[in-house]
Design a protein around this motif. Structure first.
Motif, mmCIF file in Angstrom:
data_model
loop_
_atom_site.group_PDB
_atom_site.id
_atom_site.type_symbol
_atom_site.label_atom_id
_atom_site.label_comp_id
_atom_site.label_asym_id
_atom_site.label_seq_id
_atom_site.Cartn_x
_atom_site.Cartn_y
_atom_site.Cartn_z
ATOM 1 N N PRO A 80 0.861 -1.181 0.000
ATOM 2 C CA PRO A 80 0.000 0.000 0.000
ATOM 3 C C PRO A 80 0.896 1.230 0.000
ATOM 4 N N ILE A 81 0.375 2.350 -0.469
ATOM 5 C CA ILE A 81 1.125 3.580 -0.246
ATOM 6 C C ILE A 81 0.621 4.121 1.090
ATOM 7 N N TYR A 82 1.554 4.435 1.972
ATOM 8 C CA TYR A 82 1.195 4.708 3.360
ATOM 9 C C TYR A 82 0.830 6.179 3.561
ATOM 10 N N TYR A 83 -0.094 6.397 4.472
ATOM 11 C CA TYR A 83 -0.462 7.777 4.815
ATOM 12 C C TYR A 83 0.710 8.478 5.481
ATOM 13 N N VAL A 84 0.792 9.760 5.242
ATOM 14 C CA VAL A 84 1.916 10.495 5.828
ATOM 15 C C VAL A 84 1.457 11.433 6.945
ATOM 16 N N GLY A 94 -4.486 -9.905 1.327
ATOM 17 C CA GLY A 94 -4.754 -9.123 2.545
ATOM 18 C C GLY A 94 -4.086 -9.771 3.743
ATOM 19 N N HIS A 95 -2.955 -9.227 4.168
ATOM 20 C CA HIS A 95 -2.254 -9.852 5.304
ATOM 21 C C HIS A 95 -2.909 -9.465 6.629
ATOM 22 N N GLY A 96 -2.559 -10.251 7.651
ATOM 23 C CA GLY A 96 -3.128 -9.998 8.988
ATOM 24 C C GLY A 96 -2.381 -8.884 9.703
ATOM 25 N N TRP A 97 -2.867 -8.547 10.881
ATOM 26 C CA TRP A 97 -2.298 -7.426 11.639
ATOM 27 C C TRP A 97 -1.360 -7.899 12.731
ATOM 28 N N TRP A 98 -0.449 -7.027 13.066
ATOM 29 C CA TRP A 98 0.267 -7.145 14.331
ATOM 30 C C TRP A 98 -0.576 -6.444 15.369
ATOM 31 N N VAL A 99 -0.852 -7.150 16.448
ATOM 32 C CA VAL A 99 -1.619 -6.524 17.511
ATOM 33 C C VAL A 99 -0.726 -6.374 18.733
ATOM 34 N N PRO A 114 6.006 5.910 10.262
ATOM 35 C CA PRO A 114 5.759 4.472 10.092
ATOM 36 C C PRO A 114 5.878 3.709 11.408
ATOM 37 N N HIS A 115 5.094 2.653 11.529
ATOM 38 C CA HIS A 115 5.258 1.779 12.690
ATOM 39 C C HIS A 115 5.499 0.351 12.212
ATOM 40 N N ILE A 116 5.488 -0.574 13.151
ATOM 41 C CA ILE A 116 5.900 -1.942 12.833
ATOM 42 C C ILE A 116 4.956 -2.587 11.799
ATOM 43 N N GLY A 117 3.680 -2.156 11.778
ATOM 44 C CA GLY A 117 2.741 -2.698 10.798
ATOM 45 C C GLY A 117 3.137 -2.309 9.381
ATOM 46 N N HIS A 118 3.539 -1.063 9.198
ATOM 47 C CA HIS A 118 3.996 -0.627 7.876
ATOM 48 C C HIS A 118 5.279 -1.374 7.504
ATOM 49 N N ALA A 119 6.166 -1.492 8.498
ATOM 50 C CA ALA A 119 7.423 -2.204 8.244
ATOM 51 C C ALA A 119 7.117 -3.640 7.843
ATOM 52 N N TYR A 120 6.130 -4.224 8.492
ATOM 53 C CA TYR A 120 5.799 -5.623 8.215
ATOM 54 C C TYR A 120 5.418 -5.829 6.754
ATOM 55 N N CYS A 121 4.482 -5.037 6.292
ATOM 56 C CA CYS A 121 4.000 -5.227 4.919
ATOM 57 C C CYS A 121 5.163 -5.025 3.937
ATOM 58 N N THR A 122 5.989 -4.031 4.209
ATOM 59 C CA THR A 122 7.084 -3.733 3.287
ATOM 60 C C THR A 122 8.154 -4.828 3.327
ATOM 61 N N THR A 150 3.963 6.649 -0.822
ATOM 62 C CA THR A 150 3.155 7.337 0.190
ATOM 63 C C THR A 150 1.926 8.003 -0.409
ATOM 64 N N ASP A 151 0.884 8.034 0.410
ATOM 65 C CA ASP A 151 -0.440 8.530 0.061
ATOM 66 C C ASP A 151 -0.590 9.871 0.780
ATOM 67 N N GLU A 152 -0.566 10.966 0.056
ATOM 68 C CA GLU A 152 -0.334 12.244 0.727
ATOM 69 C C GLU A 152 -1.494 13.222 0.687
ATOM 70 N N ILE A 177 -1.364 -6.036 0.748
ATOM 71 C CA ILE A 177 -1.993 -4.981 1.555
ATOM 72 C C ILE A 177 -2.401 -5.580 2.898
ATOM 73 N N GLY A 178 -2.795 -4.730 3.839
ATOM 74 C CA GLY A 178 -3.359 -5.236 5.089
ATOM 75 C C GLY A 178 -4.845 -5.497 4.891
ATOM 76 N N LYS A 179 -5.395 -6.339 5.743
ATOM 77 C CA LYS A 179 -6.801 -6.712 5.557
ATOM 78 C C LYS A 179 -7.732 -5.504 5.754
ATOM 79 N N ASP A 180 -7.218 -4.434 6.368
ATOM 80 C CA ASP A 180 -8.029 -3.237 6.602
ATOM 81 C C ASP A 180 -8.449 -2.543 5.308
ATOM 82 N N ILE A 181 -7.695 -2.746 4.252
ATOM 83 C CA ILE A 181 -8.014 -1.992 3.032
ATOM 84 C C ILE A 181 -8.343 -2.938 1.874
ATOM 85 N N LEU A 182 -8.915 -4.060 2.255
ATOM 86 C CA LEU A 182 -9.232 -5.081 1.259
ATOM 87 C C LEU A 182 -10.318 -4.623 0.293
HETATM 88 O O1 ME8 Z 1 -4.364 2.571 4.407
HETATM 89 N N1 ME8 Z 1 -0.321 -4.727 11.418
HETATM 90 O O2 ME8 Z 1 -2.366 3.713 4.545
HETATM 91 P P1 ME8 Z 1 -1.878 3.342 6.047
HETATM 92 C C1 ME8 Z 1 0.077 -5.036 10.173
HETATM 93 N N2 ME8 Z 1 -2.983 5.092 2.425
HETATM 94 N N3 ME8 Z 1 0.070 -4.172 9.159
HETATM 95 C C2 ME8 Z 1 -0.350 -2.935 9.401
HETATM 96 C C3 ME8 Z 1 -0.793 -2.525 10.681
HETATM 97 C C4 ME8 Z 1 -0.747 -3.489 11.723
HETATM 98 N N4 ME8 Z 1 -1.105 -3.219 12.965
HETATM 99 N N5 ME8 Z 1 -1.146 -1.239 10.607
HETATM 100 C C5 ME8 Z 1 -0.929 -0.841 9.306
HETATM 101 C C6 ME8 Z 1 -3.544 3.352 3.965
HETATM 102 N N6 ME8 Z 1 -0.450 -1.863 8.587
HETATM 103 C C7 ME8 Z 1 -3.753 3.939 2.589
HETATM 104 C C8 ME8 Z 1 -3.411 2.883 1.560
HETATM 105 S S1 ME8 Z 1 -3.093 2.041 -0.960
HETATM 106 C C9 ME8 Z 1 -3.596 2.526 -2.440
HETATM 107 C C10 ME8 Z 1 -3.605 3.304 0.128
HETATM 108 C C11 ME8 Z 1 -0.060 -1.861 7.159
HETATM 109 O O3 ME8 Z 1 -0.737 4.249 6.323
HETATM 110 C C12 ME8 Z 1 -1.023 -2.697 6.343
HETATM 111 O O4 ME8 Z 1 -0.364 -3.180 5.207
HETATM 112 O O5 ME8 Z 1 -3.012 3.334 6.991
HETATM 113 C C13 ME8 Z 1 -2.075 -1.677 5.977
HETATM 114 O O6 ME8 Z 1 -2.843 -2.053 4.860
HETATM 115 C C14 ME8 Z 1 -1.241 -0.460 5.698
HETATM 116 O O7 ME8 Z 1 -0.179 -0.537 6.666
HETATM 117 C C15 ME8 Z 1 -2.071 0.799 5.855
HETATM 118 O O8 ME8 Z 1 -1.257 1.888 5.868
#
Ligand code: ME8
Length: 658
Positions: A9-13, A285-290, A17-25, A48-50, A256-261
């Motif tokens: 995913p492109i991450y919000y700015v 759609g990967h799972g989350w780190w909780v 970043p936290h461990i969830g973003h690191a995980y997917c990457t 990044t999604d800006e 991607i994470g399952k949140d944005i499926l």
């Molecule tokens: O959703 N565990 O950006 P985002 C595992 N900009 N992975 C996690 C996580 C967690 N606790 N929290 C976040 C967006 N992620 C949009 C995406 S794409 C066209 C636009 C990872 O910054 C996971 O991969 O909220 C999740 O889908 C992504 O960060 C969401 O990053």
């Protein structure tokens, strides 16, 4: 040999970043590296999604224009990816022109297909998700996905005829049941689409921070249409040069994470169908780190930062933990305890000991040569590799690693059973060592996508370089010198680690918003070191720094008298008889200087060579313990300990600091 295109995913700015973003990457990096080793032409995209309301609001709260906030956070992403050894081929930002071209080209196609119309819309809207929700999904004024507060919004809006794509989407899911992975997620998506699709609002008049709607500029494009298009805009779609687009589209995997499926498995394929473009291979759609049983979230303050762990244990250890600890499709709990256990048991004990023991024996008994073997490990190693490849093809890094660790464990047993140390130098002992070296070489190659630096250290120590799956032969390796390898993964003393944690050394966990605030203040405090990484472990809180009495004020002209420049340290050695002073030869582009710094207690000379740091360059020359110094290296003073400043980006030696 084929080609492979993978995206994160492109991450919000609006936050770091936290461990969830690191995980997917890290997961995407694993697959990209694997395909490169297979010889596939590979493209790995992150970014990044800006744009959007969330960003606009956070920037306003911080008192900066959105792009300033975006730049600051993007720098942090770059730095983290570098430290985590992420091998992306491209980093797209939605504020780049090339992206805008791609988005507008997609929009044009949707309009040409007759799928866009203008109407007025009123409904429940979630600012945090940037989405309208149907009335029946909203309970107690909360959004159905995350429980964020819902507001009522009325807008004139452009709509996309999503409702027209219900049947085509269901057909897609029926024909390609692995379009969405894992399987359980496919079921969720199908159920959602079967429940009926309403047309989708794709523009907003309530915000300005976004791409203006062509010809109707009081509208900006809906952030998800904007964001999803990154997967093609990064390949040059709509830019005039579509070579990369033609080579790599459609993507093989959108990870991607399952949140944005829903956005990826429903909206995105519908946009692509409307635009007449091919659909991606899989949306995974990967799972989350909780943490403490809940998804990490800013509001709960349970966000874990990857950075301090990378600093403390190195990129490979963190990568390994993330990939090995939990199945990719399900949730897993993050804890320091679990991380330390993996480092000690799997890395230090199983892999590290095997590598050092084997290279040691090879060096002592075989003069560092991997000679002919007796083939006794060939079948076992090949079986492990076969299982490994099928696990990676099934998109399961964890299972792939489990297969390799099973081989490592068998190798350890093999050595214990055959005791090559009992009759050193005999043909039997040498054949045992050579067999084990071949098997370990194969294991290391297979570990490269997960542990790039350590795997390379092992294969190099065994005398094999530049390996790929295709050019590997079991028989290879005669007369190749092996070097002794040690200290690959030091054991972590758990009692000492948790003692440090208790003594207030910050771990990765943080209250994310507070941190953003803190860093903003820190970067305001020190223009020379904006966001110079996370707070050093022993750093006092920002409030304490602020509370220090301000020294006598000086004018900007006084300050300008100090000449600051970036210098690259070419050589460094200790000043004899001093445990603090280091003599450095520093390159300033047009000249080289000798500079002595009092940083040797914290930084051994070998850690300094190659770094580019800020220096004061117009000080009078001075002699320190008899050694001339012609300038001064800048360092933070944290309770008496020097902490070097460094630039976030590569800076040519000699650059002025103003
Ligand atoms: O959703 N565990 O950006 P985002 C595992 N900009 N992975 C996690 C996580 C967690 N606790 N929290 C976040 C967006 N992620 C949009 C995406 S794409 C066209 C636009 C990872 O910054 C996971 O991969 O909220 C999740 O889908 C992504 O960060 C969401 O990053």
């Amino acid at each position: 040999m084929g080609r492979f295109y993978i995206t994160t995913p492109i991450y919000y700015v609006n936050d770091y970043p936290h461990i969830g973003h690191a995980y997917c990457t890290v997961c995407a990096d694993f697959f990209a590296r694997y395909h490169r080793l297979l010889g596939d032409e590979t493209y790995f995209l992150t970014g990044t999604d800006e744009h959007g309301q969330k960003m606009e609001k956070t920037a306003a709260k911080e008192g900066v224009p959105p792009i300033v906030l975006a730049d600051r956070v993007v720098a942090r992403y770059h730095e983290l990816w570098k430290r985590l050894n992420i091998s992306h081929d491209d980093f797209i930002r939605t504020t780049q022109d090339r992206h805008q071209h791609g988005v507008l080209a997609i929009l044009q196609r949707l309009m040409d297909a007759g799928d866009v119309y203008k109407a007025s819309y009123r409904g429940p809207y979630c600012v945090a998700c940037e989405a309208f929700f149907p009335e029946n999904q909203v309970t107690d004024g909360k959004c159905p996905d995350f429980g964020h507060p819902i507001t009522e919004l009325e807008e004139e809006s452009y709509f996309f005829r999503l409702s027209n794509y219900q049947e085509p989407l269901l057909k897609l899911y029926a024909e390609r049941p692995d379009f969405v992975l894992p399987e359980s997620r496919m079921n969720e998506v199908r159920a959602f689409v079967e429940g009926g699709l309403k047309d989708l609002s794709i523009s907003r008049t309530s915000i300005t921070w976004g791409i203006p709607f062509p010809g109707d500029e009081k509208h900006v494009l809906y952030v998800w249409l904007d964001a999803l298009s990154n997967y093609v805009s990064a390949l040059g779609f709509g830019s005039g040069d579509e070579t990369k687009f033609k080579t790599f589209w459609p993507a093989d995997v959108h990870l991607i994470g399952k949140d944005i499926l829903r956005f990826h498995a429903v909206y995105w394929p519908a946009f692509l169908m409307s635009a007449g473009l091919p659909l991606p291979g899989h949306v995974f759609g990967h799972g989350w780190w909780v943490k403490d049983g809940t998804k990490m979230s800013k509001s709960l303050g349970n966000v874990v930062d990857a950075w301090p762990y990378v600093e403390e244990f190195g990129a490979d250890a963190v990568r390994y933990f993330l990939l090995r600890e939990k199945p990719i499709g399900t949730d897993g709990s993050f804890s320091d305890e679990a991380l330390l256990d993996r480092i000690n048991a799997d890395l230090a004990n199983d892999l590290g000991n095997l590598a050092s023991r084997l290279t040691n024996l090879l060096e002592r008994q075989a003069g560092g040569k991997v000679g002919p073997g007796d083939g006794s490990l060939k079948a076992r190693a090949e079986q492990a590799m076969e299982r490994y490849h099928s696990a990676v093809k099934g998109l399961s890094p964890r299972d792939a690693l489990i297969e390799i660790w099973s081989l490592i464990s068998d190798l350890n047993k093999y050595l214990v059973e055959r005791e090559p140390w009992a009759a050193p130098g005999t043909p039997g002992a040498l054949a045992t060592l050579s067999e084990a070296a071949r098997a370990l070489r194969l294991a290391a190659l297979a570990l490269t996508p997960a542990l790039p630096a350590s795997a390379a250290a092992i294969t190099n120590a065994l005398g094999f370089e530049g390996m790929a799956f295709a050019n590997l032969r079991w028989e290879d390796g005669q007369r190749i010198p092996a070097r002794k390898l040690s200290g690959l993964f030091p054991r972590v003393d758990k009692a000492e680690y948790f003692g440090k944690v208790r003594a207030n050394k910050p771990t990765g966990q943080r209250a994310s918003e507070g941190k953003m605030e803190e860093e903003k203040k820190q970067s305001d405090l020190s223009a020379a070191a904006p966001q110079a990484g996370p707070a050093a472990p022993a750093a006092p809180p920002v409030a304490a720094i602020l509370a220090e009495p301000v020294a006598e004020r000086i004018s900007i002209d006084d300050f300008r008298k100090v000449q600051l420049r970036a210098g690259k340290i070419l050589e460094a050695e200790r000043v004899p008889k001093s445990n603090k002073l280091v003599k450095m030869i520093v390159d300033f582009g047009d000249e080289r200087r000798q500079i002595v710094g009092g940083i040797g207690k914290k930084y051994p000379p070998e850690q300094l060579v190659g770094r580019t740091c800020p220096f004061v360059t117009n000080l009078q020359p001075a002699k320190l313990m008899g050694v001339e110094s012609n300038g001064m290296i800048m360092a933070g003073n944290i309770e008496g300990e020097p902490i070097l400043l460094q630039f976030l980006e590569d800076v040519p030696p000699g650059s002025k600091i103003t």
